[in-house]
Motif scaffolding. Sequence first.
Motif, PDB file in Angstrom:
ATOM      1  N   LEU A   1      14.055   1.942  -6.141  1.00 45.08           N
ATOM      2  CA  LEU A   1      12.319   2.223  -5.865  1.00 45.08           C
ATOM      3  C   LEU A   1      12.071   3.663  -6.412  1.00 45.08           C
ATOM      4  CD1 LEU A   1      11.719   1.374  -1.944  1.00 45.08           C
ATOM      5  CD2 LEU A   1      11.204   0.206  -4.054  1.00 45.08           C
ATOM      6  N   ARG A   2      13.290   4.390  -6.808  1.00 37.91           N
ATOM      7  CA  ARG A   2      13.215   5.672  -7.306  1.00 37.91           C
ATOM      8  C   ARG A   2      12.520   5.625  -8.843  1.00 37.91           C
ATOM      9  NH1 ARG A   2      18.773   6.483  -5.322  1.00 37.91           N
ATOM     10  NH2 ARG A   2      18.372   7.401  -3.422  1.00 37.91           N
ATOM     11  N   PRO A   3      11.691   6.863  -8.950  1.00 45.66           N
ATOM     12  CA  PRO A   3      10.958   6.595 -10.642  1.00 45.66           C
ATOM     13  C   PRO A   3      12.323   6.600 -11.663  1.00 45.66           C
ATOM     14  CG  PRO A   3      10.103   8.387  -9.226  1.00 45.66           C
ATOM     15  CD  PRO A   3      11.303   7.393  -8.248  1.00 45.66           C
ATOM     16  N   LEU A   4      11.936   6.054 -12.585  1.00 45.98           N
ATOM     17  CA  LEU A   4      12.746   6.312 -13.740  1.00 45.98           C
ATOM     18  C   LEU A   4      12.649   7.610 -14.386  1.00 45.98           C
ATOM     19  CD1 LEU A   4      12.127   2.810 -15.313  1.00 45.98           C
ATOM     20  CD2 LEU A   4      13.933   2.997 -13.901  1.00 45.98           C
ATOM     21  N   ARG A   5      13.749   8.214 -14.786  1.00 45.83           N
ATOM     22  CA  ARG A   5      13.767   9.354 -15.727  1.00 45.83           C
ATOM     23  C   ARG A   5      12.897   9.159 -16.887  1.00 45.83           C
ATOM     24  NH1 ARG A   5      19.980  10.714 -14.928  1.00 45.83           N
ATOM     25  NH2 ARG A   5      19.949  10.836 -12.547  1.00 45.83           N
TER      26      ARG A   5
ATOM     27  N   ASP B   1       0.815  -1.164   0.042  1.00 45.92           N
ATOM     28  CA  ASP B   1       0.165  -0.112   0.019  1.00 45.92           C
ATOM     29  C   ASP B   1       0.754   1.166  -0.171  1.00 45.92           C
ATOM     30  OD1 ASP B   1      -2.140  -1.778  -0.067  1.00 45.92           O
ATOM     31  OD2 ASP B   1      -2.669  -1.385   2.282  1.00 45.92           O
ATOM     32  N   LEU B   2       1.999   1.315   0.797  1.00 50.03           N
ATOM     33  CA  LEU B   2       2.668   2.404   0.746  1.00 50.03           C
ATOM     34  C   LEU B   2       3.614   2.624  -0.668  1.00 50.03           C
ATOM     35  CD1 LEU B   2       4.684   1.931   4.055  1.00 50.03           C
ATOM     36  CD2 LEU B   2       3.081   3.727   3.569  1.00 50.03           C
ATOM     37  N   LEU B   3       3.919   1.622  -1.249  1.00 54.60           N
ATOM     38  CA  LEU B   3       4.384   1.578  -2.621  1.00 54.60           C
ATOM     39  C   LEU B   3       3.402   2.141  -3.501  1.00 54.60           C
ATOM     40  CD1 LEU B   3       6.673  -1.379  -2.789  1.00 54.60           C
ATOM     41  CD2 LEU B   3       7.562   0.773  -2.309  1.00 54.60           C
ATOM     42  N   THR B   4       2.180   1.590  -3.468  1.00 54.60           N
ATOM     43  CA  THR B   4       1.103   2.026  -4.256  1.00 54.60           C
ATOM     44  C   THR B   4       1.125   3.468  -4.110  1.00 54.60           C
ATOM     45  OG1 THR B   4      -0.132   0.001  -4.277  1.00 54.60           O
ATOM     46  CG2 THR B   4      -1.334   2.209  -4.764  1.00 54.60           C
ATOM     47  N   GLU B   5       0.833   4.138  -3.098  1.00 60.05           N
ATOM     48  CA  GLU B   5       0.572   5.587  -2.824  1.00 60.05           C
ATOM     49  C   GLU B   5       1.924   6.429  -3.496  1.00 60.05           C
ATOM     50  OE1 GLU B   5      -0.965   9.131  -1.691  1.00 60.05           O
ATOM     51  OE2 GLU B   5      -1.797   7.286  -2.195  1.00 60.05           O
ATOM     52  N   GLY B   6       3.051   5.907  -3.111  1.00 61.47           N
ATOM     53  CA  GLY B   6       4.331   6.504  -3.320  1.00 61.47           C
ATOM     54  C   GLY B   6       4.119   6.716  -4.936  1.00 61.47           C
TER      55      GLY B   6
ATOM     56  N   GLY C   1       4.187   9.848  -7.484  1.00 63.13           N
ATOM     57  CA  GLY C   1       5.376  10.054  -8.276  1.00 63.13           C
ATOM     58  C   GLY C   1       6.693  10.107  -7.517  1.00 63.13           C
ATOM     59  N   ASP C   2       6.901   9.425  -6.184  1.00 62.41           N
ATOM     60  CA  ASP C   2       7.947   9.311  -5.571  1.00 62.41           C
ATOM     61  C   ASP C   2       8.447   7.865  -5.607  1.00 62.41           C
ATOM     62  OD1 ASP C   2       7.735  11.699  -4.514  1.00 62.41           O
ATOM     63  OD2 ASP C   2       6.800  11.274  -2.486  1.00 62.41           O
TER      64      ASP C   2
END
Length: 62
Positions: free
Chosen positions: A54-58, A3-8, A12-13
């Motif tokens: 975990l960071r978004p891809l550029r 759920d935390l990953l879904t929200e992130g 966009g985090d």
Amino acid sequence: MRDLLTEGARIGDIRDDIAPGELAICCLHALAAASSLPSKAAVRRLVAVTLAGLRPLRASRR
């Protein structure tokens, strides 16, 4: 954790190219390896690598 990953991902985090449930499993398995590492420094590196994953891809890398 899912759920935390879904929200992130929603805000966009966190990367959104992998399903949150799958990403949670990957993270948990990666961090389970910490118990077999030889030092606190090695554990810190593992956590850093996991967080980096975990960071978004550029946009340019998609």
